[in-house]
Scaffold this active site. Structure first.
Site, mmCIF file in Angstrom:
data_model
loop_
_atom_site.group_PDB
_atom_site.id
_atom_site.type_symbol
_atom_site.label_atom_id
_atom_site.label_comp_id
_atom_site.label_asym_id
_atom_site.label_seq_id
_atom_site.Cartn_x
_atom_site.Cartn_y
_atom_site.Cartn_z
ATOM 1 N N ASP A 232 -49.998 41.304 -55.597
ATOM 2 C CA ASP A 232 -48.956 40.006 -55.527
ATOM 3 C C ASP A 232 -49.913 38.588 -54.596
ATOM 4 O O ASP A 232 -48.838 38.245 -54.931
ATOM 5 C CB ASP A 232 -48.083 40.816 -54.810
ATOM 6 C CG ASP A 232 -46.794 41.381 -55.065
ATOM 7 O OD1 ASP A 232 -46.189 41.004 -56.284
ATOM 8 O OD2 ASP A 232 -45.879 42.259 -55.055
HETATM 9 C C1 BGC Z 1 -48.985 42.179 -50.080
HETATM 10 C C2 BGC Z 1 -48.773 43.573 -50.931
HETATM 11 C C3 BGC Z 1 -47.061 42.963 -50.891
HETATM 12 C C4 BGC Z 1 -46.239 41.764 -51.314
HETATM 13 C C5 BGC Z 1 -45.348 41.369 -51.444
HETATM 14 C C6 BGC Z 1 -48.595 40.902 -49.395
HETATM 15 O O1 BGC Z 1 -48.223 40.611 -47.851
HETATM 16 O O2 BGC Z 1 -50.760 42.118 -48.978
HETATM 17 O O3 BGC Z 1 -49.372 43.854 -51.305
HETATM 18 O O4 BGC Z 1 -46.701 43.698 -52.646
HETATM 19 O O5 BGC Z 1 -47.055 41.133 -49.927
HETATM 20 O O6 BGC Z 1 -44.212 41.889 -50.292
HETATM 21 C C1 NOJ Z 2 -47.447 46.489 -53.034
HETATM 22 C C2 NOJ Z 2 -46.143 46.177 -53.722
HETATM 23 O O1 NOJ Z 2 -44.800 46.750 -53.296
HETATM 24 C C3 NOJ Z 2 -47.144 46.048 -55.467
HETATM 25 O O2 NOJ Z 2 -45.913 45.775 -56.533
HETATM 26 C C4 NOJ Z 2 -48.076 45.177 -55.778
HETATM 27 O O3 NOJ Z 2 -48.627 45.941 -57.236
HETATM 28 C C5 NOJ Z 2 -49.261 45.648 -54.590
HETATM 29 N N1 NOJ Z 2 -48.856 45.775 -53.239
HETATM 30 C C6 NOJ Z 2 -50.662 44.912 -54.796
HETATM 31 O O4 NOJ Z 2 -50.455 43.564 -54.666
#
Ligand code: BGC
Ligand code: NOJ
Length: 814
Positions: free
Chosen positions: A487
């Site tokens: 993400d």
């Molecule tokens: C986090 C991710 C997460 C994303 C969406 C980011 O701040 O590092 O792990 O998937 O937010 O909520």
């Molecule tokens: C947490 C999110 O829930 C997941 O969808 C994503 O793949 C990982 N973070 C990595 O960014």
């Protein structure tokens, strides 16, 4: 240092000191009513949606930590001293403190001043309520005169609004008290048809529903004025902060035990029958009263607990293994499976790290969660798949999240995460492999929840695959969109404005940045889809998927290879990410793990090389970091990944979710030692001894362990709600132990450590119990099977039609 121990017999983790490095939590409920509960009784409850139907208040990021909970106080009415048997909130010295976190229940207790007290908290199956069974025993040699108090603080339903909108909320709170039951009915007078209630099994010596009356001015939950005084005030809340507190007097002879039951619940009335009498403002309690009465009866409460035990016996009984490694056994047989249930239920919404306010259920997350959950409750998995598919967009793209209460796509976040649709194929395929329920593909499912847009689920899968095909970039790799699995790799974002969301901002057209990770996922999903197509007799269609897969495989090997490892992506300028040419972020785990997992480069040595490079550059003693070197500054063209200080989260943290991709990849090359070694590095049970470093619960996976570039290398964060649960379960069960579901039946293909003499397992699969024993006779992974004593060809045991209840499989590895 350890803060407790595993009681595997009872499927519990027993915490023996209240001051754990962080609150160590558990989940109550597994259907619609849920709670989180910490080892000192902190936490909160909600119905279905942690934001919109929050029953009780919790204060994240408060000090002391973990404030707001299901608190009980005991008061010695002779000496006037009082304490909490769960340690919080009074934090008195206790002896014999223990918290037993079990499967869907938690029991917390201790002894103080010669009084032993334990509270068992759980949610009966099929009910929208929780029980607190408080048992108090007088261990003194003299008679004890005590008061027991319960307490909770109601949340005014929408947890976001509750925490911010005080100008309104300080005036809206309303309760009713009838027959000692406290009813919380804020907004029931207007558009809500639900209320909460808090009941007690014993005659009351008093109650309170106004927070100020209970706590007193400027006092906290650690020293409520009414508890100190030994008398609740029978306050009725109007506005301000409604709470629920009961007082019960206990006279206990030496050795005598008494039980008090508290019931906290959620109830809905039909809109037309909200009030009784109809034109009044009084809650109609006709249908709730029998429910309350039932669970205030100790025999019925115990029976409900027994049912919950049996429920978990049967769920966990579907797969039990016995290997030479106790950490493997304990995680597979108990905790990892249990965590998979929690991630399936909560997605990423409510934990000690997820506030329950921020996020709905993730599209990719929920699909991946199925991998670890589908065998336990296939009917619920089926429902989830159809719900998810109904939020898919007609383009084949998907809303990134959906709201559990409305089951609609979340407009605030929208779509454009180009890996999302592929996970639907992966999830559906896992479901069919488990169940053999091909009929699901013919279920009629809407697009974007639009009536009239219904198409068979299979059509959704076709569009999912096409979505990437129609969005290929300059090198023929899939365009990344807002982000792929990571993400935080936001290649079209270019955000220089503080506070802007990396997830929803896209300042670039998005026609250049490509993802090698999605390419790997495309290959995996394409093969799965081809297998589904050919089973449906769509031979030409299946062939066309395989030809697209072959093309993509070539493109990856041509444009996605860096010489020693797979590239990660191309950015918006067409520059490489995850390449030796980069100054930072030269090598990434995701593309290397996933491309090999998907089978790319297995024959030509690329896969082996990629895994060697992963080992060399990314593996640490605490797990495999996400990339190296970490980004030392913010890069406008990369986005959130570079917003994190080095070693944390996606910037070179050990992001546990993707470690199992490498584990599976290692098994694909036949490396059982390496695979199990990686598995053990992040296995929380194997990390129990280093509790002061790890800090999170030793019984569940955390999303992240700080990487080697962080000052706190080895420290875990964000436990419980992570795709790590499903993927590690899938990796150890289906790839290391090799008990693998396939469309054609149960495949047995272990790739276990050389030092293991074998293992045994029981697996209930499509109605048949398979007793599996594997024996090692040589160093390799070649397997010869006998089924019910007869040697068979191959290693897939086809499902048994009718009648067979038990089948024994013996495998010899050589
Ligand atoms: C986090 C991710 C997460 C994303 C969406 C980011 O701040 O590092 O792990 O998937 O937010 O909520
Ligand atoms: C947490 C999110 O829930 C997941 O969808 C994503 O793949 C990982 N973070 C990595 O960014």
């Amino acid at each position: 240092m350890k803060y407790g121990y595993f009681d595997d017999q009872n499927r519990e983790y027993v915490i023996t000191q209240p001051e754990t490095p962080l609150p160590w939590i558990n989940y109550l409920g597994c259907e619609a009513y849920f709670g989180i509960i910490s080892n000192t009784a902190g936490g909160y409850s909600f119905y279905r949606d942690a934001r919109l139907r929050r029953l009780t208040r919790y204060r994240y990021n408060n000090v002391p930590f973990d404030t707001g909970g299901r608190y009980v106080y005991l008061r010695d009415d002779d000496s006037k001293s009082f304490w909490s048997p769960s340690w919080q909130p009074t934090r008195h010295q206790l002896s014999g403190y223990s918290c037993r976190h079990g499967m869907g229940y938690t029991t917390i207790g201790s002894t103080a001043n010669g009084i032993e007290a334990h509270t068992r908290y759980f949610v009966p199956l099929g009910e929208n309520l929780e029980l607190w069974q408080l048992t108090v025993t007088n261990r003194r040699t003299t008679r004890a005169s005590l008061s027991a108090f319960s307490s909770i603080e109601f949340c005014l339903w929408d947890a976001q609004d509750d925490a911010t909108n005080f100008q309104r909320n300080f005036s809206t709170g309303q309760v009713e008290v009838e027959d000692g039951v406290i009813y919380h009915k804020t907004e029931y007078r207007e558009r809500r048809n639900h209320f909460a209630y808090f009941a007690c099994s014993e005659p009351l010596a008093g109650f309170d529903t106004q927070r100020d009356a209970f706590l007193g001015r400027y006092r906290g939950w650690d020293s409520p004025t009414a508890v100190a005084a030994g008398q609740l005030t029978n306050s009725i809340a109007h506005g301000w902060s409604p709470i629920g507190a009961h007082q019960v007097k206990l006279e206990l002879e030496p050795g005598e035990t008494k039980q008090i039951i508290f019931v906290l619940g959620y109830h809905e009335n039909p809109v037309a029958e909200k009030f009784d009498p109809p034109n009044s403002q009084i809650i109609n309690k006709k249908t709730v009263k029998p429910v309350i009465a039932k669970y205030l009866d100790p025999a019925k409460a115990d029976a409900a607990f027994e049912q919950l035990r049996q429920y978990w016996d049967s769920l966990l009984g579907i797969l039990q293994v016995s290997t030479p490694d106790p950490h493997t056994n304990r995680m597979v047989n108990i905790w990892n499976a249990y965590q998979c249930m929690a991630t399936f239920n909560m997605s990423r919404s409510a934990s000690f790290y997820e506030s329950g306010i921020g996020r709905g259920l993730g599209f990719r997350d929920s699909n991946q969660d199925l991998l670890g959950f589908v065998h336990m409750a296939p009917a619920r998995a089926r429902e989830r798949i159809l719900d998810l598919a109904a939020t898919q967009l007609p383009t084949g793209g998907a809303y990134h999240q959906y709201q559990p209460l409305t089951k609609r796509g979340n407009n605030d976040i929208g779509g454009g995460f180009n890996d999302d649709p592929h996970w639907l194929i992966v999830g559906v395929s896992a479901y069919i492999k488990e169940t053999g329920d091909w009929g699901i593909l013919d279920e009629s499912v809407q697009y974007d929840n639009e009536p009239g847009s219904e198409k068979p689920l299979y059509d959704h899968l076709q569009r999912s695959f096409r979505h990437s095909l129609e969005r290929l970039g300059p090198h023929g790799l899939p365009l990344i969109g807002r982000a792929d699995w990571n993400d935080c790799l936001n290649l079209n974002c270019f955000s220089d404005t503080p506070g802007q969301s990396f997830q929803t901002t896209t300042n670039k057209e998005g026609k250049v940045a490509e993802s090698v990770f999605i390419a790997g996922l495309f290959v995996l999903a394409g093969r799965e889809l081809a297998a589904l197509a050919s089973h449906r007799g769509l031979t030409a269609e299946a062939a066309s998927y395989l030809s697209e897969v072959a093309k993509m495989d070539l493109v990856v090997r041509k444009h996605g290879w860096d010489g020693e490892w797979f590239l990660r992506a191309y950015d918006d300028f067409g520059a490489k990410i995850g390449s030796k040419e980069c100054e930072e972020g030269k090598i990434y785990i995701e593309s290397n793990g996933f491309c090999v997992l998907a089978g790319i480069g297995l024959e030509d040595g690329m896969a082996a090389k990629a895994l060697d490079s992963t080992r060399k550059h990314l593996a640490t003693k605490h797990g495999i970091v996400l990339q190296q070197p970490p980004y030392s500054k913010y890069y406008l063209n990369l986005g959130e990944i570079s917003s994190y200080p080095p070693g944390y989260k996606e910037n070179a943290g050990i992001f546990c979710h993707n470690n199992p991709w490498v584990i599976i990849a290692e098994t694909r090359l036949g490396h059982g030692d390496e695979a199990h070694d990686y598995y053990s590095r992040i296995n929380p049970s194997a990390r129990e001894e280093i509790g002061d470093l790890h800090r999170c619960e030793p019984y569940v996976y955390a999303q992240m362990i700080a990487g080697k570039d962080a000052p706190s290398f080895g420290e875990a964060k964000n436990s419980w709600l992570t795709g790590t649960a499903a993927w590690n379960y899938y990796a150890i069960v289906q790839w290391i132990l090799g008990i693998r579901t396939t469309l054609g039946g149960l495949e047995i293909a272990p790739v276990i450590p050389k030092s293991w003499p074998g293992f045994t397992a029981t697996r209930v699969f499509r109605g048949v119990t398979y007793k599996i024993s594997i024996e090692r006779k040589g160093d390799g992974n070649r397997i010869a099977l006998t089924v019910d004593g007869k040697a068979v060809d191959g290693n897939v045991v086809a499902p048994y039609a009718n009648g067979r209840k038990e089948v024994s499989i013996h495998g010899i590895l050589s």
